[in-house]
Each structure stands twice: as C-alpha cells, then as structure tokens.
Design an enzyme around this catalytic site. Sequence first.
Site, PDB file in Angstrom:
ATOM      1  N   THR A  83       0.842  -1.379   0.083  1.00 53.17           N
ATOM      2  CA  THR A  83       0.286   0.337   0.056  1.00 53.17           C
ATOM      3  C   THR A  83       0.668   1.126   0.112  1.00 53.17           C
ATOM      4  O   THR A  83       1.891   1.560   0.307  1.00 53.17           O
ATOM      5  CB  THR A  83      -0.916  -0.109   1.387  1.00 53.17           C
ATOM      6  OG1 THR A  83      -1.379   1.413   1.040  1.00 53.17           O
ATOM      7  CG2 THR A  83      -0.143  -0.533   2.095  1.00 53.17           C
ATOM      8  N   CYS A 196      -2.024   4.594  -5.374  1.00 55.03           N
ATOM      9  CA  CYS A 196      -2.749   4.145  -4.427  1.00 55.03           C
ATOM     10  C   CYS A 196      -2.153   2.930  -5.464  1.00 55.03           C
ATOM     11  O   CYS A 196      -2.901   2.895  -7.045  1.00 55.03           O
ATOM     12  CB  CYS A 196      -3.877   4.693  -4.249  1.00 55.03           C
ATOM     13  SG  CYS A 196      -4.794   3.306  -3.337  1.00 55.03           S
TER      14      CYS A 196
END
Length: 231
Positions: A83, A196
């Site tokens: 992430t 992202c």
Amino acid sequence: MKTIGLLGGMSWESTLSYYRFINEAVKSKLGGLNSAKIILHSVNFADIEALQRTGDWHQCGQVLGEAAQGLELAGAQFIVICTNTMHKVFEQISQHTSLPVLHVADVVANALKAQNVECTALLGTRFTMQESFYIERLKSHGLSVIVPSEIEQEAVDSIIYQELCLGKIVPSSKAKYVEIINALAQRGAQGVILGCTEIGLLISQQDSVLPLFDTTYLHAQAVVNYAIKSS
C-alpha cells in the site's frame, strides 16, 4: 530465490494484484513451474481505515510493525508494504524488523527517471497527495511533483475508499480520473504516478494522455528482481 514477506490487506483487492504480478514476473524470469516464495500477513482493512480516519498513525505503525516482525519470525527475508498510504509509517514499521523493507516511492522514482520524466503528477489517497512523507521521498530523487486541486483530491480520495477498495469499478469515476489527468497535463506534468494500489484497477494506459506509472506493478517487479538477484 529469497522469501518475500507481504504486508497486505489494504485493500485485499490490490494485494491480489501484488500476488498475481509477483508470480507472473517470477514465471517470466525463471520459466517452468517456478512461482514466488511468499509469506503474507493480510490485515483487516476496516481496522486500519478506522485508525487512519481518526489520525492514530502511531497505532497503524504498531499494528503493521508487529505484522512485519511476525513475517520475519515466519521466515521472510525482506518486507513489502502493499500500500502507498501506509508508507507514512515506513520508519516505524522498519524499527520492528531487522529485514530490508523496499520503499515503493524509491522504486517509482527510478522508473520515472528511466523514462526521463522530471515533473510527475501524483494521484492517491488524500494522505498521500497532501502530506510530505511520499512527496518528499520523490523529491529526494530530484523529481518535481504536481498534485490535483483540493476539489479534485476529494474526488480521487472518495473514489478510492468508497468504490475501488470495495471492488466497485464505475465508468463515471474513470471519466473523472481521466478529466483530472488531462488537467494535470495542462499544468505541466510529464507522467502520472498511480500512487494508490487500487487505482490501477480503474485506469490503464489507454485511458491516459500521459505515461502512467502503476505503483503496484512497478513495486511487484522490483520485489521479484530483489528476490532473485539478491539470492
């Protein structure tokens, strides 16, 4: 081949992409029945998101740091944070383990420079776009970084959390991202970081007037190179 320790589940949809990209790259490089040696710790994203929302980043780092420590004890030889946003607590996670942790922004910066991109746009969660932990890391590699306007940032962030992290792919949201990318191009961006891990589920190169740098894919390729070359 080194054993890869994945800190995943943020969200599980993008962790699935990591798993697929890593194994595809191993198969491509080594052939035959080769696949990656992986140990995965997948967190409950609802718990992490609640801590993000309340600003309790220390506890986020504690949870992920303990998970990294567990991966080391289980036999992982290096750590990958699956992430972008949680690289905000990269240092705290690193303090919990003696293993190398491959920072996604370093990987992306190298890819940008390889294509002679000096000024990049950055899309991601509001934390990634607004705070210094990611942008300053990119700037340390000599890059210039442009982010969307405040209103555009709200749209980008909302689509991530309310749609992509729930596995929803909405055509109007793709159109919104394309509109934002076009605006960033007008402001001088030479490329766009999909900062992202879920954004690559919505946008692909054919949708963009600018070169896209999908952090999930690039991170996964770097992971495989490290696992194989450093063995």
